[in-house]
Write a protein that holds these residues in place. Structure first.
Motif, mmCIF file in Angstrom:
data_model
loop_
_atom_site.group_PDB
_atom_site.id
_atom_site.type_symbol
_atom_site.label_atom_id
_atom_site.label_comp_id
_atom_site.label_asym_id
_atom_site.label_seq_id
_atom_site.Cartn_x
_atom_site.Cartn_y
_atom_site.Cartn_z
ATOM 1 N N HIS A 206 0.832 -1.219 0.000
ATOM 2 C CA HIS A 206 0.000 0.000 0.000
ATOM 3 C C HIS A 206 0.862 1.261 0.000
ATOM 4 C CE1 HIS A 206 -3.617 -2.289 0.255
ATOM 5 N NE2 HIS A 206 -3.378 -2.739 1.470
ATOM 6 N N ILE A 207 1.920 1.256 0.801
ATOM 7 C CA ILE A 207 2.838 2.407 0.799
ATOM 8 C C ILE A 207 3.519 2.522 -0.559
ATOM 9 C CG2 ILE A 207 4.937 3.400 1.818
ATOM 10 C CD1 ILE A 207 2.505 3.522 3.686
ATOM 11 N N ALA A 208 3.896 1.393 -1.151
ATOM 12 C CA ALA A 208 4.527 1.393 -2.467
ATOM 13 C C ALA A 208 3.589 1.972 -3.525
ATOM 14 C CB ALA A 208 4.966 -0.017 -2.851
ATOM 15 N N MET B 244 3.997 5.591 -3.251
ATOM 16 C CA MET B 244 5.283 5.973 -3.839
ATOM 17 C C MET B 244 5.205 5.955 -5.371
ATOM 18 S SD MET B 244 8.002 4.012 -1.386
ATOM 19 C CE MET B 244 8.696 4.853 0.037
ATOM 20 N N ALA B 245 4.593 4.914 -5.937
ATOM 21 C CA ALA B 245 4.455 4.815 -7.394
ATOM 22 C C ALA B 245 3.611 5.973 -7.933
ATOM 23 C CB ALA B 245 3.838 3.472 -7.779
ATOM 24 N N ASP B 246 2.591 6.366 -7.185
ATOM 25 C CA ASP B 246 1.753 7.486 -7.592
ATOM 26 C C ASP B 246 2.554 8.788 -7.587
ATOM 27 O OD1 ASP B 246 -0.908 8.551 -8.282
ATOM 28 O OD2 ASP B 246 -0.800 9.516 -6.313
ATOM 29 N N ILE B 247 3.386 8.971 -6.568
ATOM 30 C CA ILE B 247 4.254 10.158 -6.494
ATOM 31 C C ILE B 247 5.219 10.168 -7.682
ATOM 32 C CG2 ILE B 247 6.162 11.214 -5.194
ATOM 33 C CD1 ILE B 247 4.643 10.313 -2.619
ATOM 34 N N ILE B 248 5.786 9.015 -7.998
ATOM 35 C CA ILE B 248 6.710 8.920 -9.130
ATOM 36 C C ILE B 248 5.996 9.301 -10.424
ATOM 37 C CG2 ILE B 248 8.080 7.314 -10.529
ATOM 38 C CD1 ILE B 248 8.600 5.800 -7.796
ATOM 39 N N SER B 249 4.793 8.767 -10.609
ATOM 40 C CA SER B 249 4.010 9.074 -11.814
ATOM 41 C C SER B 249 3.680 10.556 -11.912
ATOM 42 C CB SER B 249 2.711 8.259 -11.825
ATOM 43 O OG SER B 249 2.993 6.888 -11.850
ATOM 44 N N LEU C 129 14.743 10.728 -9.939
ATOM 45 C CA LEU C 129 13.986 11.105 -8.752
ATOM 46 C C LEU C 129 14.374 10.179 -7.609
ATOM 47 C CD1 LEU C 129 11.473 12.786 -7.635
ATOM 48 C CD2 LEU C 129 10.089 10.833 -8.361
ATOM 49 N N CYS C 130 14.291 10.696 -6.371
ATOM 50 C CA CYS C 130 14.447 9.877 -5.170
ATOM 51 C C CYS C 130 13.155 9.978 -4.371
ATOM 52 C CB CYS C 130 15.608 10.364 -4.315
ATOM 53 S SG CYS C 130 17.202 10.311 -5.157
ATOM 54 N N VAL C 131 12.652 8.829 -3.904
ATOM 55 C CA VAL C 131 11.415 8.804 -3.126
ATOM 56 C C VAL C 131 11.679 8.035 -1.841
ATOM 57 C CG1 VAL C 131 8.995 8.096 -3.086
ATOM 58 C CG2 VAL C 131 10.014 8.867 -5.224
ATOM 59 N N VAL C 132 11.267 8.631 -0.717
ATOM 60 C CA VAL C 132 11.444 7.996 0.586
ATOM 61 C C VAL C 132 10.126 7.998 1.338
ATOM 62 C CG1 VAL C 132 13.888 8.566 0.765
ATOM 63 C CG2 VAL C 132 12.197 10.152 1.682
ATOM 64 N N LEU C 133 10.005 7.074 2.276
ATOM 65 C CA LEU C 133 8.817 7.039 3.129
ATOM 66 C C LEU C 133 8.796 8.271 4.032
ATOM 67 C CD1 LEU C 133 6.308 5.662 4.279
ATOM 68 C CD2 LEU C 133 7.820 4.332 5.763
ATOM 69 N N VAL C 134 9.931 8.538 4.702
ATOM 70 C CA VAL C 134 10.011 9.661 5.638
ATOM 71 C C VAL C 134 11.280 10.458 5.376
ATOM 72 C CG1 VAL C 134 10.175 10.350 8.074
ATOM 73 C CG2 VAL C 134 8.784 8.376 7.438
ATOM 74 N N SER C 135 11.148 11.771 5.308
ATOM 75 C CA SER C 135 12.309 12.647 5.213
ATOM 76 C C SER C 135 12.413 13.480 6.483
ATOM 77 C CB SER C 135 12.200 13.586 4.006
ATOM 78 O OG SER C 135 13.298 14.484 4.003
ATOM 79 N N VAL D 248 6.850 10.587 1.355
ATOM 80 C CA VAL D 248 5.453 10.384 1.718
ATOM 81 C C VAL D 248 5.153 11.231 2.946
ATOM 82 C CG1 VAL D 248 3.713 8.680 2.427
ATOM 83 C CG2 VAL D 248 5.441 8.063 0.710
ATOM 84 N N ILE D 249 6.108 11.267 3.896
ATOM 85 C CA ILE D 249 5.971 12.036 5.129
ATOM 86 C C ILE D 249 7.247 12.834 5.338
ATOM 87 C CG2 ILE D 249 5.724 11.899 7.655
ATOM 88 C CD1 ILE D 249 4.366 9.119 7.131
ATOM 89 N N ARG D 250 7.112 14.083 5.759
ATOM 90 C CA ARG D 250 8.274 14.899 6.093
ATOM 91 C C ARG D 250 8.123 15.329 7.553
ATOM 92 N NH1 ARG D 250 10.174 20.051 2.639
ATOM 93 N NH2 ARG D 250 10.812 18.384 1.265
#
Length: 193
Positions: free
Chosen positions: A67-69, A72-77, A165-171, A186-188
């Protein structure tokens, strides 16, 4: 036995070099909880403020990681043209499960990267897709100091790849870019008060 002040100073030095609490605990032969406690104290002049990220609730079930992935895939798109993307790279250990799902969702190759703890050149696993000539999205769980991500981007460039691009769960960082590459989370987290 070292004094508390000496341990604190050494822990601060290692934290400032980009080491995680776990890596510091291994280096100083102390528990991770002790290091987290030590770094939260105001011993001397410097105090590190940090947020501990415990994502075990997500990690215990593949469906939760999936679900988290999907997010992430949606953010990438949203950020890049998926047709330009060749591969999804997961940084060991916790970036790999997310990258595996994202790779499947987007229908792209999977890469695995193990950073070197001292910042030297890391290792791209030969069991997965190669880097040379590929356009890549990098996935990890948490970005704390940015050193691991910076080293990953540099190693990809040195191997002839391009990071889109770089995508992380939490920054934990209040930045949107490292080494000229956009970072999305996803979360900062932000320290307040």
């Amino acid at each position: 036995m070292k004094s508390l002040e000496e341990l604190y100073k050494r822990a601060i030095e290692l934290k400032n070099k980009g080491m995680s609490d776990k890596e510091i605990s291994t280096e100083l032969h102390l528990s991770v909880n002790t290091i987290s406690w030590l770094l939260s104290k105001n011993i001397g002049e410097t105090k590190i403020q940090d947020v501990k990220i415990g994502w075990r609730s997500i990690g215990v079930y593949g469906s939760r990681i999936g679900h988290i992935a999907e997010i992430m895939a949606d953010i990438i798109s949203e950020e890049i043209n998926i047709d330009d993307l060749d591969s999804v790279l997961g940084i060991t250990i916790n970036g790999i499960p997310f990258a595996t799902f994202v790779s499947d969702i987007l229908g792209k190759e999977l890469m695995v990267y193990r950073p070197h703890p001292s910042g030297k050149e890391g290792l791209f696993s030969s069991n997965f897709a190669g880097v040379k000539g590929k356009k890549i999205v990098v996935i990890d769980d948490v970005i704390s100091t940015g050193e691991t991500m910076k080293n990953t981007i540099n190693d990809i460039k040195n191997q002839g790849g391009q990071v889109l691009l770089c995508v992380v769960l939490v920054s934990k960082l209040n930045i949107d870019e490292i080494s000229g590459t956009r970072i999305r989370s996803v979360i900062r987290t932000t320290m307040v008060g």
